[in-house]
Scaffold this active site. Sequence first.
Site, mmCIF file in Angstrom:
data_model
loop_
_atom_site.group_PDB
_atom_site.id
_atom_site.type_symbol
_atom_site.label_atom_id
_atom_site.label_comp_id
_atom_site.label_asym_id
_atom_site.label_seq_id
_atom_site.Cartn_x
_atom_site.Cartn_y
_atom_site.Cartn_z
ATOM 1 N N SER A 198 0.802 -1.221 0.000
ATOM 2 C CA SER A 198 0.000 0.000 0.000
ATOM 3 C C SER A 198 0.837 1.275 0.000
ATOM 4 O O SER A 198 0.542 2.220 -0.725
ATOM 5 C CB SER A 198 -0.915 -0.022 1.234
ATOM 6 O OG SER A 198 -1.457 1.236 1.512
ATOM 7 N N HIS A 199 1.903 1.312 0.800
ATOM 8 C CA HIS A 199 2.595 2.592 0.998
ATOM 9 C C HIS A 199 3.449 3.019 -0.192
ATOM 10 O O HIS A 199 3.984 4.122 -0.218
ATOM 11 C CB HIS A 199 3.443 2.559 2.279
ATOM 12 C CG HIS A 199 4.724 1.806 2.171
ATOM 13 N ND1 HIS A 199 5.940 2.437 2.013
ATOM 14 C CD2 HIS A 199 4.984 0.485 2.202
ATOM 15 C CE1 HIS A 199 6.899 1.519 1.949
ATOM 16 N NE2 HIS A 199 6.344 0.333 2.068
ATOM 17 N N THR A 235 -6.198 -9.469 13.961
ATOM 18 C CA THR A 235 -7.391 -8.727 13.558
ATOM 19 C C THR A 235 -7.111 -7.949 12.273
ATOM 20 O O THR A 235 -6.103 -7.260 12.163
ATOM 21 C CB THR A 235 -7.823 -7.755 14.672
ATOM 22 O OG1 THR A 235 -8.059 -8.510 15.867
ATOM 23 C CG2 THR A 235 -9.081 -6.994 14.279
ATOM 24 N N CYS A 324 15.277 -0.868 2.468
ATOM 25 C CA CYS A 324 15.399 -2.043 3.339
ATOM 26 C C CYS A 324 16.850 -2.462 3.543
ATOM 27 O O CYS A 324 17.130 -3.372 4.312
ATOM 28 C CB CYS A 324 14.590 -3.199 2.772
ATOM 29 S SG CYS A 324 12.821 -2.865 2.791
#
Length: 378
Positions: A198-199, A235, A324
Amino acid sequence: MIYLDFAATTPMSDEALAVFTKIARHVYGNASSLHDIGSSADNLLEAAREEIAKLLHGETNGIYFTSGGSESNILALQSLLEANREKGNHVITTRCEHASVYNLFRKWEQSGLSVTYLPLNGQGEVDTEALIQAIRPDTILASIQYVNSEIGTIQPIAQIGEILHERDVIFHCDAVQAFGKLPIDVRRLRIDALSVSSHKIYGPKGVGAVYINPRRKWMAQFPGTTHENGFRPGTVNVPGIAAFTAAAQAIYNTMDEERERLHCLRDTLIRELQNIPHAQVVLEGDPRRTLPAIAGLRIVGLEGQLAMLECNRYGVAISTGSACAVGSQEPSRTMKAMGRSDEEAKQFIRLSFGKTTTKEDVLRAAAVLRSIAEAYFG
């Protein structure tokens, strides 16, 4: 400050922020809860699943939401490997993969799996003939990225997918840098499993997705897990997933026009840098098959860390490669896999563009790099 590190991360878009705030405030139920509040969250989650599947031209029941690209890579690969171990003991990848993939394959290698690291040509492209030669009767899977995050080279994914499909080798593709910038059709490209984040597309951090062809078997990594059909415990982050989906829809709506705009910006940067006197600028990657959002290059004789720090001092944010790998003293694996020396690999810098990048930003960055080079070589 001028931000030219969009390949590392992007700011959240207005669309994503608005959706995240609205859903977090009004659809706060646990999607696994059986009451109406939980059902509302679950309905939204399934709508997001359907939309991401549609963007990938995949099947809705093949989408599993995760915490991001790295987890997507690791869970997809580990679950596919363990479910298909009866086929053999051999896997295939390259040395220029994202750290999450490369380090997992190294771990597998240390535990006894046979790993083939495919060679790259001087422009960072996988040798497809070497791929054909590498496949054995006991080959389980191959993981090859769609776009290299450092140099932007686009791999011949359709050809790779066809080679692997014909030989019944599971094909996992890390598409984190490609999603939202290139059209992706998992069926046409014969991709069995795909990871996105997403980012990288103006959505929130901490959200990603995996696509696994429902006809490929996978094994849950955590027994007893019920979330995401057993793929991932915890969750489900419904507000984050809704915001991710909104960001994906928005970026897909302007993808073609944005790609053309970024081509122009990249060409402008390269033209300006090649006019720096007394400095040799080497553009890395395949000039014909490169994502226009990324410009990986070297100023010969100038260490990349120095160039990056000096750019920062002058108000321009660039990088020396994958975020990273920050803190690593080792030369870029991508540069080394392309045949560059340690010294050449340490000269590498990356400028990456996004939807807020302007021509003025690119000209300013080029002027800063020019002044750094003139001070260093002059």
